[in-house]
Motif scaffolding. Sequence first.
Motif, PDB file in Angstrom:
ATOM      1  N   ALA A 195      91.871  -4.735  47.307  1.00 59.18           N
ATOM      2  CA  ALA A 195      93.171  -5.133  47.843  1.00 59.18           C
ATOM      3  C   ALA A 195      94.059  -5.702  46.746  1.00 59.18           C
ATOM      4  N   GLY A 196      93.462  -6.508  45.847  1.00 55.60           N
ATOM      5  CA  GLY A 196      94.237  -7.084  44.748  1.00 55.60           C
ATOM      6  C   GLY A 196      94.707  -6.040  43.756  1.00 55.60           C
ATOM      7  N   THR A 197      93.952  -4.950  43.616  1.00 56.59           N
ATOM      8  CA  THR A 197      94.323  -3.887  42.689  1.00 56.59           C
ATOM      9  C   THR A 197      95.442  -3.035  43.247  1.00 56.59           C
ATOM     10  N   GLY A 198      95.616  -3.059  44.570  1.00 61.41           N
ATOM     11  CA  GLY A 198      96.700  -2.300  45.171  1.00 61.41           C
ATOM     12  C   GLY A 198      96.266  -1.161  46.055  1.00 61.41           C
ATOM     13  N   TYR A 199      94.962  -1.050  46.349  1.00 62.64           N
ATOM     14  CA  TYR A 199      94.492   0.002  47.239  1.00 62.64           C
ATOM     15  C   TYR A 199      95.049  -0.206  48.646  1.00 62.64           C
ATOM     16  N   PHE A 225     104.919   8.056  33.245  1.00 59.34           N
ATOM     17  CA  PHE A 225     104.680   8.661  34.555  1.00 59.34           C
ATOM     18  C   PHE A 225     103.378   8.106  35.140  1.00 59.34           C
ATOM     19  N   VAL A 226     103.467   7.568  36.336  1.00 58.54           N
ATOM     20  CA  VAL A 226     102.305   6.950  36.974  1.00 58.54           C
ATOM     21  C   VAL A 226     102.089   7.572  38.345  1.00 58.54           C
ATOM     22  N   THR A 227     100.951   7.277  38.923  1.00 63.45           N
ATOM     23  CA  THR A 227     100.627   7.787  40.252  1.00 63.45           C
ATOM     24  C   THR A 227     101.604   7.229  41.284  1.00 63.45           C
ATOM     25  N   ALA A 228     101.774   7.990  42.362  1.00 68.77           N
ATOM     26  CA  ALA A 228     102.733   7.587  43.396  1.00 68.77           C
ATOM     27  C   ALA A 228     102.158   6.552  44.351  1.00 68.77           C
ATOM     28  N   ARG A 229     100.815   6.454  44.393  1.00 63.50           N
ATOM     29  CA  ARG A 229     100.172   5.516  45.303  1.00 63.50           C
ATOM     30  C   ARG A 229      99.257   4.578  44.531  1.00 63.50           C
ATOM     31  N   PRO A 230      99.082   3.357  45.034  1.00 65.41           N
ATOM     32  CA  PRO A 230      98.187   2.424  44.337  1.00 65.41           C
ATOM     33  C   PRO A 230      96.738   2.862  44.465  1.00 65.41           C
ATOM     34  N   PRO A 231      95.867   2.416  43.535  1.00 66.07           N
ATOM     35  CA  PRO A 231      96.199   1.615  42.358  1.00 66.07           C
ATOM     36  C   PRO A 231      96.926   2.459  41.315  1.00 66.07           C
ATOM     37  N   TYR A 232      97.985   1.924  40.743  1.00 59.08           N
ATOM     38  CA  TYR A 232      98.839   2.693  39.860  1.00 59.08           C
ATOM     39  C   TYR A 232      98.222   2.829  38.466  1.00 59.08           C
ATOM     40  N   HIS A 233      98.233   4.036  37.963  1.00 66.41           N
ATOM     41  CA  HIS A 233      97.779   4.293  36.593  1.00 66.41           C
ATOM     42  C   HIS A 233      98.493   5.532  36.083  1.00 66.41           C
ATOM     43  N   GLY A 234      98.457   5.725  34.780  1.00 67.79           N
ATOM     44  CA  GLY A 234      99.163   6.839  34.182  1.00 67.79           C
ATOM     45  C   GLY A 234      98.583   8.184  34.587  1.00 67.79           C
ATOM     46  N   LEU A 235      99.454   9.189  34.623  1.00 64.69           N
ATOM     47  CA  LEU A 235      98.989  10.541  34.908  1.00 64.69           C
ATOM     48  C   LEU A 235      98.172  11.067  33.730  1.00 64.69           C
ATOM     49  N   ASN A 236      97.277  12.011  34.014  1.00 70.91           N
ATOM     50  CA  ASN A 236      96.547  12.689  32.951  1.00 70.91           C
ATOM     51  C   ASN A 236      96.964  14.157  32.923  1.00 70.91           C
ATOM     52  N   GLY A 237      96.373  14.924  32.017  1.00 68.83           N
ATOM     53  CA  GLY A 237      96.734  16.328  31.897  1.00 68.83           C
ATOM     54  C   GLY A 237      96.497  17.110  33.169  1.00 68.83           C
ATOM     55  N   SER A 238      95.425  16.782  33.885  1.00 69.24           N
ATOM     56  CA  SER A 238      95.132  17.478  35.142  1.00 69.24           C
ATOM     57  C   SER A 238      96.220  17.232  36.178  1.00 69.24           C
ATOM     58  N   ALA A 239      96.745  16.004  36.226  1.00 62.40           N
ATOM     59  CA  ALA A 239      97.806  15.689  37.180  1.00 62.40           C
ATOM     60  C   ALA A 239      99.083  16.456  36.850  1.00 62.40           C
ATOM     61  N   VAL A 240      99.385  16.606  35.560  1.00 64.90           N
ATOM     62  CA  VAL A 240     100.567  17.376  35.158  1.00 64.90           C
ATOM     63  C   VAL A 240     100.404  18.837  35.565  1.00 64.90           C
ATOM     64  N   ARG A 241      99.204  19.377  35.374  1.00 69.14           N
ATOM     65  CA  ARG A 241      98.957  20.761  35.791  1.00 69.14           C
ATOM     66  C   ARG A 241      99.083  20.910  37.306  1.00 69.14           C
ATOM     67  N   ALA A 242      98.646  19.882  38.041  1.00 67.65           N
ATOM     68  CA  ALA A 242      98.758  19.933  39.500  1.00 67.65           C
ATOM     69  C   ALA A 242     100.226  19.920  39.936  1.00 67.65           C
ATOM     70  N   ILE A 243     101.066  19.140  39.250  1.00 65.16           N
ATOM     71  CA  ILE A 243     102.495  19.110  39.559  1.00 65.16           C
ATOM     72  C   ILE A 243     103.103  20.489  39.345  1.00 65.16           C
ATOM     73  N   MET A 244     102.739  21.135  38.236  1.00 62.27           N
ATOM     74  CA  MET A 244     103.236  22.483  37.961  1.00 62.27           C
ATOM     75  C   MET A 244     102.732  23.466  39.023  1.00 62.27           C
ATOM     76  N   GLY A 245     101.480  23.333  39.418  1.00 61.95           N
ATOM     77  CA  GLY A 245     100.915  24.232  40.421  1.00 61.95           C
ATOM     78  C   GLY A 245     101.618  24.117  41.760  1.00 61.95           C
ATOM     79  N   ARG A 246     101.908  22.883  42.179  1.00 65.84           N
ATOM     80  CA  ARG A 246     102.603  22.689  43.458  1.00 65.84           C
ATOM     81  C   ARG A 246     104.009  23.277  43.404  1.00 65.84           C
ATOM     82  N   ALA A 247     104.697  23.083  42.275  1.00 71.64           N
ATOM     83  CA  ALA A 247     106.050  23.611  42.139  1.00 71.64           C
ATOM     84  C   ALA A 247     106.048  25.134  42.166  1.00 71.64           C
ATOM     85  N   CYS A 248     105.048  25.743  41.559  1.00 74.22           N
ATOM     86  CA  CYS A 248     104.942  27.209  41.586  1.00 74.22           C
ATOM     87  C   CYS A 248     104.731  27.696  43.015  1.00 74.22           C
ATOM     88  N   GLY A 249     103.895  26.994  43.767  1.00 74.23           N
ATOM     89  CA  GLY A 249     103.660  27.387  45.141  1.00 74.23           C
ATOM     90  C   GLY A 249     104.932  27.356  45.966  1.00 74.23           C
TER      91      GLY A 249
END
Length: 412
Positions: A27-31, A315-339
């Motif tokens: 809860a303190g971390t933001g979940y 660039f960080v995650t949209a939901r807690p706990p917040y942390h920076g995006l990684n390469g996989s997250a960037v690829r997922a953003i591109m994949g969703r946009a392509c869809g």
Amino acid sequence: MGDRNLARGAVSGPLGAYETELRTELAGTGYAAKSVADIVLMMARLSRWMETHGVEVAELRPAVVEEFLRCRREVTRVEGAARRGLGPLLRFLRGRELIPGEEVLDGSPVEELLAAYRDYLVGERGLAAETVRCYVLQGRKFLAELREPLDVALARLDAGAVVAFVMEHTRGAASVWSAKTLVTATRSLLRFLHVQGWIAVPLAAAVPAVAGWRLAAVPRGLEQDQIEAVLAGPKVSSAAGLRDRAVLLVLARLGLRGAEVAALGLADVDWRAGEIIVRGKGGCLERVPLPFEVGEALAAYLTIARPSCSCASLFVTARPPYHGLNGSAVRAIMGRACGRAGLPRLGAHRLRHSLATQVLRAGAPLSEVGQLLRHRNQLSTTVYAKVDHAVLRSLARQWPLPAPAAADGSAS
């Protein structure tokens, strides 16, 4: 126990004593409350399994966790969800030194060797974290093939076994690139084993090369209307949409690699100078001009959508706990946009290729394309000479060649 809304004190067994502390930390971390309930539910299931099988908390090593997941697979198909729920729980237990650290793994000779190999890659070779992760992952595949005790298997290791391993694991490789990654990592591991005295003969040279010729492929860019469709994919009415559009614009207008976008920090944007500091390959820091369109998207994300958190990543995650995006997250953003654009799922690198192709077709020389993409080797840029089909068409000779004319002027 199937109820997700577990009351406090619902976890019995070896882990029951840590339930309240885990809830407080999450809860303190933001979940979110639902995420906390899911993790505690997995804690209850794991603790009940440990009690049934007589497993103490200190014995909760990776091999034991895998056995628990194997049992879970017999009753559910959502193993991925189980692993996600276990991650925060295991990190919590490691943080309090209740279970062995991640680097210790299962204490087997193979894992101890891989830990030494990891230290060698970091300390002696100075490789990047992602490269180290990849090499260790491939090294685990190689060592897993050794059926005998480790010291006996390595003492008997020969060139034939090395070749057989490479041939077996590259036969079904998804691409030439993935096959070359396996080959490079295997050579690295064999050099380490020889230097450390695990094998008497240097076997790195026995690793066969993968047939893949430089400049053989043609960069596959997108047409302008496809690029605009991809950029229009994210819904900017949401916080995640504003972030995703900013990420895509950085990829499309600046030609950054996916990992470089993920590595951007808040301090890397120099608003006064209109520049972005990019951490490229080999740890190189380079300043890249910040176009107005990209700066506008970044400003909208930072002032409207980016959550207030201590994370230094841009660039960080949209939901807690917040942390920076990684390469996989960037690829997922591109994949969703392509869809959403009606395109097949494409990698983030496709936008980099598209930018280079557009600049070249606009009349820029290859040297400027290389500067734009921050290539250190000019050979990396010459592949884009193939994308200007109009110029290449003027160089092509007619085929079949016309018959030579006879000396008297008549056709032969």
